[in-house]
Scaffold this motif. Sequence first.
Motif, PDB file in Angstrom:
ATOM      1  N   SER A 184       0.993  -9.106  -0.610  1.00  0.00           N
ATOM      2  CA  SER A 184       1.009  -7.952  -0.623  1.00  0.00           C
ATOM      3  C   SER A 184       0.956  -7.248   0.154  1.00  0.00           C
ATOM      4  CB  SER A 184       1.443  -7.301  -2.111  1.00  0.00           C
ATOM      5  OG  SER A 184      -0.091  -7.341  -2.834  1.00  0.00           O
ATOM      6  N   ILE A 185      -0.836  -7.293   0.749  1.00  0.00           N
ATOM      7  CA  ILE A 185      -1.072  -6.142   2.258  1.00  0.00           C
ATOM      8  C   ILE A 185      -0.522  -6.416   3.552  1.00  0.00           C
ATOM      9  CG2 ILE A 185      -3.318  -5.574   3.222  1.00  0.00           C
ATOM     10  CD1 ILE A 185      -4.097  -5.674   0.220  1.00  0.00           C
ATOM     11  N   ALA A 186       0.000  -5.526   3.791  1.00  0.00           N
ATOM     12  CA  ALA A 186       0.436  -5.857   5.278  1.00  0.00           C
ATOM     13  C   ALA A 186      -0.217  -6.043   6.481  1.00  0.00           C
ATOM     14  CB  ALA A 186       1.717  -4.804   5.586  1.00  0.00           C
ATOM     15  N   SER A 226      -7.389   6.041   7.616  1.00  0.00           N
ATOM     16  CA  SER A 226      -7.851   6.107   6.356  1.00  0.00           C
ATOM     17  C   SER A 226      -6.063   5.344   6.067  1.00  0.00           C
ATOM     18  CB  SER A 226      -7.479   7.650   6.356  1.00  0.00           C
ATOM     19  OG  SER A 226      -7.030   8.290   4.356  1.00  0.00           O
ATOM     20  N   GLY A 227      -5.886   4.871   4.332  1.00  0.00           N
ATOM     21  CA  GLY A 227      -4.413   4.797   3.876  1.00  0.00           C
ATOM     22  C   GLY A 227      -4.010   3.192   5.211  1.00  0.00           C
ATOM     23  N   THR A 228      -4.698   2.564   5.377  1.00  0.00           N
ATOM     24  CA  THR A 228      -4.883   1.399   6.108  1.00  0.00           C
ATOM     25  C   THR A 228      -4.973   0.101   5.344  1.00  0.00           C
ATOM     26  OG1 THR A 228      -6.638   1.348   7.122  1.00  0.00           O
ATOM     27  CG2 THR A 228      -4.745   1.736   8.715  1.00  0.00           C
ATOM     28  N   GLY A 229      -4.854   0.374   3.645  1.00  0.00           N
ATOM     29  CA  GLY A 229      -5.946  -1.071   2.721  1.00  0.00           C
ATOM     30  C   GLY A 229      -6.831  -1.495   2.940  1.00  0.00           C
ATOM     31  N   LYS A 230      -8.041  -0.874   2.679  1.00  0.00           N
ATOM     32  CA  LYS A 230      -8.805  -1.194   2.928  1.00  0.00           C
ATOM     33  C   LYS A 230      -9.444  -1.315   1.508  1.00  0.00           C
ATOM     34  CE  LYS A 230     -10.835   1.989   5.273  1.00  0.00           C
ATOM     35  NZ  LYS A 230      -9.494   2.848   5.640  1.00  0.00           N
ATOM     36  N   SER A 231      -9.126  -0.066   0.697  1.00  0.00           N
ATOM     37  CA  SER A 231      -9.346  -0.082  -0.819  1.00  0.00           C
ATOM     38  C   SER A 231      -8.521  -0.899  -1.478  1.00  0.00           C
ATOM     39  CB  SER A 231      -9.431   1.061  -1.618  1.00  0.00           C
ATOM     40  OG  SER A 231     -10.085   1.672  -1.266  1.00  0.00           O
ATOM     41  N   SER A 232      -7.169  -1.303  -0.954  1.00  0.00           N
ATOM     42  CA  SER A 232      -6.526  -2.306  -1.908  1.00  0.00           C
ATOM     43  C   SER A 232      -7.021  -3.909  -1.883  1.00  0.00           C
ATOM     44  CB  SER A 232      -5.355  -1.935  -1.562  1.00  0.00           C
ATOM     45  OG  SER A 232      -4.451  -0.739  -1.682  1.00  0.00           O
ATOM     46  N   ASN A 316     -14.193   4.206   7.773  1.00  0.00           N
ATOM     47  CA  ASN A 316     -13.889   4.867   8.540  1.00  0.00           C
ATOM     48  C   ASN A 316     -13.433   4.365  10.464  1.00  0.00           C
ATOM     49  OD1 ASN A 316     -12.476   7.094   6.346  1.00  0.00           O
ATOM     50  ND2 ASN A 316     -11.534   5.324   7.061  1.00  0.00           N
ATOM     51  N   LEU A 348       5.531  -4.885   5.726  1.00  0.00           N
ATOM     52  CA  LEU A 348       6.222  -3.083   3.886  1.00  0.00           C
ATOM     53  C   LEU A 348       7.517  -3.284   3.576  1.00  0.00           C
ATOM     54  CD1 LEU A 348       3.811  -0.580   5.415  1.00  0.00           C
ATOM     55  CD2 LEU A 348       3.428  -1.778   3.151  1.00  0.00           C
ATOM     56  N   TYR A 352       8.343  -3.200  -0.454  1.00  0.00           N
ATOM     57  CA  TYR A 352       9.364  -2.211  -0.616  1.00  0.00           C
ATOM     58  C   TYR A 352      10.522  -1.464  -0.879  1.00  0.00           C
ATOM     59  CZ  TYR A 352       4.578   0.082  -0.647  1.00  0.00           C
ATOM     60  OH  TYR A 352       2.892   0.498  -1.036  1.00  0.00           O
ATOM     61  N   PRO A 376      -0.275   2.423   6.981  1.00  0.00           N
ATOM     62  CA  PRO A 376       0.731   1.729   6.182  1.00  0.00           C
ATOM     63  C   PRO A 376       0.939   2.479   4.578  1.00  0.00           C
ATOM     64  CG  PRO A 376      -1.211   0.209   6.994  1.00  0.00           C
ATOM     65  CD  PRO A 376      -0.739   1.906   7.609  1.00  0.00           C
ATOM     66  N   ALA A 377       0.271   3.532   4.309  1.00  0.00           N
ATOM     67  CA  ALA A 377       0.212   4.006   2.887  1.00  0.00           C
ATOM     68  C   ALA A 377       1.368   5.171   3.113  1.00  0.00           C
ATOM     69  CB  ALA A 377      -1.643   4.775   2.501  1.00  0.00           C
TER      70      ALA A 377
HETATM   71  N1  ATP Z   1      -2.247  -2.313   4.882  1.00  0.00           N
HETATM   72  C1  ATP Z   1      -1.113  -2.199   3.818  1.00  0.00           C
HETATM   73  N2  ATP Z   1      -0.470  -2.929   2.701  1.00  0.00           N
HETATM   74  C2  ATP Z   1       0.202  -2.893   1.736  1.00  0.00           C
HETATM   75  N3  ATP Z   1       0.096  -1.204   1.098  1.00  0.00           N
HETATM   76  C3  ATP Z   1      -1.434  -0.518   2.283  1.00  0.00           C
HETATM   77  C4  ATP Z   1      -1.635  -1.068   3.323  1.00  0.00           C
HETATM   78  N4  ATP Z   1      -2.040  -0.214   3.762  1.00  0.00           N
HETATM   79  C5  ATP Z   1      -2.424   1.589   2.332  1.00  0.00           C
HETATM   80  N5  ATP Z   1      -1.409   0.574   1.435  1.00  0.00           N
HETATM   81  C6  ATP Z   1      -2.002   1.096   0.878  1.00  0.00           C
HETATM   82  O1  ATP Z   1      -1.091   2.736   0.482  1.00  0.00           O
HETATM   83  C7  ATP Z   1      -2.539   3.284  -0.856  1.00  0.00           C
HETATM   84  C8  ATP Z   1      -3.648   3.562  -0.281  1.00  0.00           C
HETATM   85  O2  ATP Z   1      -4.460   2.440   0.428  1.00  0.00           O
HETATM   86  P1  ATP Z   1      -5.957   2.404   0.444  1.00  0.00           P
HETATM   87  O3  ATP Z   1      -6.629   3.231  -0.544  1.00  0.00           O
HETATM   88  O4  ATP Z   1      -6.233   0.739   0.322  1.00  0.00           O
HETATM   89  O5  ATP Z   1      -6.264   3.286   2.194  1.00  0.00           O
HETATM   90  P2  ATP Z   1      -7.845   2.749   2.106  1.00  0.00           P
HETATM   91  O6  ATP Z   1      -8.086   1.742   3.649  1.00  0.00           O
HETATM   92  O7  ATP Z   1      -8.460   2.255   1.909  1.00  0.00           O
HETATM   93  O8  ATP Z   1      -7.725   4.324   3.171  1.00  0.00           O
HETATM   94  P3  ATP Z   1      -8.829   4.804   2.674  1.00  0.00           P
HETATM   95  O9  ATP Z   1     -10.077   4.954   4.017  1.00  0.00           O
HETATM   96  O10 ATP Z   1      -8.877   6.617   2.885  1.00  0.00           O
HETATM   97  O11 ATP Z   1      -9.882   4.900   1.036  1.00  0.00           O
HETATM   98  C9  ATP Z   1      -1.882   1.841  -1.233  1.00  0.00           C
HETATM   99  O12 ATP Z   1      -1.078   2.788  -2.467  1.00  0.00           O
HETATM  100  C10 ATP Z   1      -1.416   0.968  -0.856  1.00  0.00           C
HETATM  101  O13 ATP Z   1      -0.573   0.056  -1.697  1.00  0.00           O
END
Ligand code: ATP
Length: 476
Positions: A184-186, A226-232, A316, A348, A352, A376-377
């Motif tokens: 599910s991660i793009a 930030s918000g590119t899906g690392k934690s996910s 980051n 996405l 979504y 992506p976030a």
């Molecule tokens: N590549 C992706 N594919 C699908 N959903 C994504 C992706 N990147 C981010 N999201 C969505 O955006 C939200 C934030 O993502 P996430 O916390 O994994 O980002 P991050 O890279 O860890 O950000 P940070 O560096 O700020 O911690 C999540 O709800 C996630 O579902």
Amino acid sequence: MFVVYLFLVFFLIIFSIFLVRLFLHRTALIFVLRKWGEWIEDRVHVHQHLKIPEFNENCQQNQFYQKVSVYVNSLDSIEDSDFTNLFSGKKSSDIILCLDDDQTIKDTFLGARVSWINKIERNHRSFVLKMKKKDKRRILKPYLQHIHTVSDDIEQRRKDLKLRINIDCNWRSLPFGHPANIDSIALDPDLKNKVKSDLETFIKSKQYYQKLGRAWKRSYLLYGPSGTGKSSFIAAMANLLSYDVYNVNLSQVSDDYHLNMLLQQTTSKSLIIVEDLDRYVAEKSTAVTSSGLLNFMDGILGSSLCNGRIMVFTMNSKEGIDSALLRPGRIDVHIYFPLCDFNSFKSLASSYLGVKEHKLFPQVEEIFQSGATMSPAEIGELMLVNRSSPSRALKSIITALQSNGRSSGGGKFGHQLISESAVSSPDRSSTAEDAGGVAWKETVVPKEFRKLYGMLRLKTHKKPGSINHNHEMIER
Ligand SMILES: Nc1ncnc2c1ncn2[C@@H]1O[C@H](COP(=O)(O)OP(=O)(O)OP(=O)(O)O)[C@@H](O)[C@H]1O
Ligand SMILES: [Mg+2]
């Protein structure tokens, strides 16, 4: 004439064989024949029997019996057994097959055929392993090891995952319910497959690491805006492996000794994560010294505890990070998480909005190619709030992308873009990464240049998928 006659006879023979086979399969007589065959084969070989009782002579439970039970009940051949019990599993929709008493089940290992009998005698249960004497020396040891590994794996997958966070110097445990999965991660599908197979190979490589004299651990660095899906992605890794997650908050650790203690308290086969490592390093917001951190990453302090552990660090940017911290062996795999491109956007939109094609897609593609981008976030969020109307969702994304393209850091999503341009120039010291340098150019160059760059790309008609140069995975 003779040739025609011969051909007819030949055809009749083939046809009769086909009919006999069909008859045997339809009536299940084939199983009877196979059993007779095995019975005859059994008579001409000398067999060895090994018994694994449920309790030992002191009436204590035999741990190995439990493992064998898990293993035997996981074999595919259980479906062919004459008698099996059906139980409901943890979820009401799960159905578990269990071998009934005095049933035999076959297994093959390294080309040898063995069988298990589930015996009950005077209320005492046991499994009896039957193998040919000639195979015993060759397969017994590795087979028992295989049973250990498989049953441990199954047990690991069955348990409810836990998330542990450190408060002061102790772990607090919470249920880990993150639903993320890698699909599910793009992200570039090839990259995801590489990571999946890397993880799967690692968890099966205990003996290989032992032979090499290396601690059985693997470290990943996930880096990108930030918000590119690392934690996910970390959550998805934990779900894939069914590993518990230990989230180390370095600002809660009072010194190197306590970091070591925390590591000692983790269980084998777990995911140990340190998020935003670059922030700790830059802000010096931890009492852990750099040598304490390096030792923690190497796992020397608990090398016996590195039993299948996976460490994941997020950043980051790698800019300004001491190269010793990122050297091969300390971090084995580097994975770059880029901002959205058109391919990620489509992925996405599919998850979504349930939309694979849309009349607004060409417009969105053009804007991406002009160099505009968002995380992506951000895109996911716009899709989520407008999910009842895909057209509205796409229009709002187009507007947001256009305002990103026009303003330099202003507008609704300006804060994200500021952090994007603040994200690092590439770590030019790492030459291997330069091979995929396109991604870096996209994140750091001024917008005007990005636009020009986007136009150049538009003119060269890049093939779909080639944009995936943005991702890089460096195996060191
Ligand atoms: N590549 C992706 N594919 C699908 N959903 C994504 C992706 N990147 C981010 N999201 C969505 O955006 C939200 C934030 O993502 P996430 O916390 O994994 O980002 P991050 O890279 O860890 O950000 P940070 O560096 O700020 O911690 C999540 O709800 C996630 O579902
Ligand atoms: Mg994160």
